[in-house]
Enzyme design. Structure first.
Site, PDB file in Angstrom:
ATOM      1  N   ARG A 256      18.006 -33.074  33.955  1.00 15.21           N
ATOM      2  CA  ARG A 256      16.629 -33.294  33.529  1.00 15.21           C
ATOM      3  C   ARG A 256      16.522 -34.669  32.882  1.00 15.21           C
ATOM      4  O   ARG A 256      17.519 -35.248  32.438  1.00 15.21           O
ATOM      5  CB  ARG A 256      16.179 -32.209  32.553  1.00 15.21           C
ATOM      6  CG  ARG A 256      16.224 -30.793  33.142  1.00 15.21           C
ATOM      7  CD  ARG A 256      15.824 -29.762  32.095  1.00 15.21           C
ATOM      8  NE  ARG A 256      15.777 -28.412  32.651  1.00 15.21           N
ATOM      9  CZ  ARG A 256      16.801 -27.562  32.651  1.00 15.21           C
ATOM     10  NH1 ARG A 256      17.969 -27.948  32.124  1.00 15.21           N
ATOM     11  NH2 ARG A 256      16.699 -26.356  33.167  1.00 15.21           N
ATOM     12  N   LYS A 281      17.655 -26.699  27.769  1.00  8.30           N
ATOM     13  CA  LYS A 281      16.925 -25.426  27.738  1.00  8.30           C
ATOM     14  C   LYS A 281      17.831 -24.253  27.372  1.00  8.30           C
ATOM     15  O   LYS A 281      17.507 -23.447  26.515  1.00  8.30           O
ATOM     16  CB  LYS A 281      16.258 -25.175  29.096  1.00  8.30           C
ATOM     17  CG  LYS A 281      14.988 -25.985  29.305  1.00  8.30           C
ATOM     18  CD  LYS A 281      14.205 -25.467  30.491  1.00  8.30           C
ATOM     19  CE  LYS A 281      12.870 -26.175  30.624  1.00  8.30           C
ATOM     20  NZ  LYS A 281      12.067 -25.650  31.751  1.00  8.30           N
ATOM     21  N   HIS A 351      11.762 -35.506  38.395  1.00 10.43           N
ATOM     22  CA  HIS A 351      12.125 -34.098  38.536  1.00 10.43           C
ATOM     23  C   HIS A 351      12.201 -33.693  40.006  1.00 10.43           C
ATOM     24  O   HIS A 351      12.900 -32.742  40.356  1.00 10.43           O
ATOM     25  CB  HIS A 351      11.118 -33.221  37.798  1.00 10.43           C
ATOM     26  CG  HIS A 351      11.712 -31.952  37.266  1.00 10.43           C
ATOM     27  ND1 HIS A 351      12.611 -31.920  36.217  1.00 10.43           N
ATOM     28  CD2 HIS A 351      11.557 -30.651  37.653  1.00 10.43           C
ATOM     29  CE1 HIS A 351      12.961 -30.675  35.977  1.00 10.43           C
ATOM     30  NE2 HIS A 351      12.351 -29.895  36.827  1.00 10.43           N
ATOM     31  N   ARG A 354      15.656 -33.610  41.288  1.00 14.57           N
ATOM     32  CA  ARG A 354      16.362 -32.370  40.917  1.00 14.57           C
ATOM     33  C   ARG A 354      16.059 -31.270  41.931  1.00 14.57           C
ATOM     34  O   ARG A 354      16.962 -30.569  42.396  1.00 14.57           O
ATOM     35  CB  ARG A 354      15.926 -31.972  39.508  1.00 14.57           C
ATOM     36  CG  ARG A 354      16.426 -30.633  38.994  1.00 14.57           C
ATOM     37  CD  ARG A 354      15.909 -30.448  37.573  1.00 14.57           C
ATOM     38  NE  ARG A 354      15.973 -29.063  37.139  1.00 14.57           N
ATOM     39  CZ  ARG A 354      17.014 -28.529  36.521  1.00 14.57           C
ATOM     40  NH1 ARG A 354      18.087 -29.254  36.294  1.00 14.57           N
ATOM     41  NH2 ARG A 354      16.990 -27.271  36.128  1.00 14.57           N
ATOM     42  N   HIS A 377      19.877 -22.818  35.296  1.00 18.51           N
ATOM     43  CA  HIS A 377      18.899 -21.726  35.323  1.00 18.51           C
ATOM     44  C   HIS A 377      19.468 -20.494  34.624  1.00 18.51           C
ATOM     45  O   HIS A 377      20.635 -20.151  34.809  1.00 18.51           O
ATOM     46  CB  HIS A 377      18.547 -21.355  36.767  1.00 18.51           C
ATOM     47  CG  HIS A 377      17.723 -22.402  37.450  1.00 18.51           C
ATOM     48  ND1 HIS A 377      17.577 -22.466  38.828  1.00 18.51           N
ATOM     49  CD2 HIS A 377      16.985 -23.437  36.952  1.00 18.51           C
ATOM     50  CE1 HIS A 377      16.799 -23.478  39.134  1.00 18.51           C
ATOM     51  NE2 HIS A 377      16.429 -24.082  38.028  1.00 18.51           N
ATOM     52  N   TYR A 386      13.669 -21.939  45.782  1.00 20.67           N
ATOM     53  CA  TYR A 386      14.059 -22.948  46.772  1.00 20.67           C
ATOM     54  C   TYR A 386      14.291 -22.346  48.153  1.00 20.67           C
ATOM     55  O   TYR A 386      14.342 -23.078  49.139  1.00 20.67           O
ATOM     56  CB  TYR A 386      15.314 -23.682  46.302  1.00 20.67           C
ATOM     57  CG  TYR A 386      15.108 -24.409  44.993  1.00 20.67           C
ATOM     58  CD1 TYR A 386      14.290 -25.523  44.916  1.00 20.67           C
ATOM     59  CD2 TYR A 386      15.707 -23.967  43.816  1.00 20.67           C
ATOM     60  CE1 TYR A 386      14.077 -26.191  43.712  1.00 20.67           C
ATOM     61  CE2 TYR A 386      15.512 -24.620  42.610  1.00 20.67           C
ATOM     62  CZ  TYR A 386      14.688 -25.719  42.577  1.00 20.67           C
ATOM     63  OH  TYR A 386      14.482 -26.366  41.386  1.00 20.67           O
TER      64      TYR A 386
END
Length: 407
Positions: A256, A281, A351, A354, A377, A386
């Site tokens: 990120r 995160k 982003h 990514r 994640h 995806y």
């Protein structure tokens, strides 16, 4: 150093009644901040104007001024007088660093927002970045309600006022962003209800914009476009060397922007050929193999382009003031190279690199769990989005059209 940089105007600058005694320290501070000689000279030329403006306002000495007393000297639109705006901002930062400026008395609105931020920190335990989003929405709502002029006005606001505020916000943001704004506003109203500053139940009368799960595809580019974008970065300049290293990290590891901006020199284990990433995160560190290509690009930047400063962040600002990058600077750098490259990239932030990596790995046969772990994640559901971009495999599972049966 002042005499060397500004020999013709040195005597005049030193004779200024207010700024003259601080001129030498100001020059040394500018040099320490990484300003080249020309911008320093341009700022020195404006000191005469700033000193005259301060005297016109009746200022007797610098000590005791507030930062806003300096900032108001510059035009609201800095482009109207670029050099005056630049020196005023620099002086405000310089005097603040020296501790000569006093804190301006907080307005009622600033006090209320500050108390709300303390509540978010101590009671709800939100991250600093989330607190900033909440504070921005709270401040904007208070200004819209006219709280500064009449604090009692807050108790009289109703659903129509809230709806009018959200309509104003909704003009400049998307539905997804407006949904966040509604959440921030609802949280602030609950805080105000708890303090008895607004009527009860106001937080329940806000409609949230409808967003449907999976209504938007991930912002992905073809891998050929990603490689073309990286190849279009001019690595003959310090900025190009830095930006190529940043975007190669994103395209290789799916980092990120905040993770790139905060990457430390100590996070790169050269002998072990490993990269330590502190996930913003999940708060769980990730240890990645340092590829030859990424290692070479970072070494090229560190040896040839990185400013010689004590900061431990890998990527630093190229332009003054010197120091670490902010995540927004990474986004701005991406936008700049997209414009220069002329490539068909419709997205505004890095982003998309990514997302492109995730789709590329999926098409290469990587497992969803592997991709999810690399991207940080928490849930496999975040990675499954995806699959919708894996068009070739989706064609294999499509049912054929029924054939017409003739009687």
């Amino acid at each position: 150093m002042l005499e060397k940089l500004y020999p013709r105007g040195c005597a005049r600058v030193l004779s200024l009644p207010l700024l003259g005694p601080h001129a030498r320290d100001f020059v040394n501070w500018l040099i320490a901040e990484g300003y080249p000689p020309l911008p320093i000279r341009l700022r020195l030329r404006q000191l005469v104007r700033v000193d005259a403006l301060l005297q016109k306002k009746g200022t007797a000495k610098i000590e005791g001024l507030a930062a806003n007393d300096l900032l108001v000297l510059a035009p609201k639109d800095s482009q109207q007088d670029v050099y005056l705006a630049a020196v005023v901002r620099s002086l405000a930062r310089f005097f603040s660093a020296k501790g000569l400026l006093v804190l301006a008395p907080s307005t009622p609105q600033e006090k209320l927002v500050a108390e709300y931020v303390r509540y978010l920190d101590h009671v709800r335990g939100l991250a600093k970045s989330t607190q900033a989003h909440h504070a921005a929405t709270a401040g904007e709502m208070l200004a819209f309600a006219g709280f500064e002029g009449d604090s009692a006005r807050l108790y009289s606001i109703g659903p129509r006022d809230i709806e009018a505020f959200l309509q104003k916000v909704g003009v400049r943001v998307s539905r997804a962003s407006l949904q966040h704004s509604v959440g921030y506003l609802r949280s602030f109203l609950r805080y105000l209800i708890g303090r008895g500053l607004v009527v009860n139940g106001l937080d329940t009368q806000i409609d949230t914009p409808r967003l449907y799960r999976g209504e938007c595809l991930p912002r992905s580019l073809s891998w050929e476009v990603v490689r073309a974008f990286l190849a279009a970065i001019d690595r003959s300049t310090p900025m190009g060397k830095r930006d190529y290293g940043m975007f190669l990290l994103i395209a290789t590891y799916g980092l990120r922007t905040c993770e790139v901006a905060t990457l430390q020199l100590d996070d790169i284990h050269w002998r072990a050929k490993q990269l330590h990433v502190a996930r913003s995160k999940t708060k769980t560190p990730l240890l990645l193999p340092l590829t030859e290509e990424v290692g070479a690009s970072v070494v090229d930047y560190l040896r040839e382009a990185r400013p010689d400063l004590s900061h431990r962040e890998v990527f630093l600002r190229v332009r003054a003031p010197a120091g670490p990058l902010r995540p927004t600077a990474v986004t701005e750098a991406f936008q700049g190279w997209v414009r220069r490259s002329g490539l068909p990239i419709p997205y505004q932030g890095p982003h998309c690199l990514r997302h492109s990596l995730a789709v590329h790995l999926l098409r290469q046969g990587a497992a969803l769990k592997t991709i999810g772990d690399l991207l940080g994640h928490r849930s496999i559901e975040s990675t499954c989005v995806y699959l919708r971009l894996h068009v070739e495999d989706l064609r294999d599972v499509a049912l054929g059209l029924p054939q017409e049966v003739k009687p």
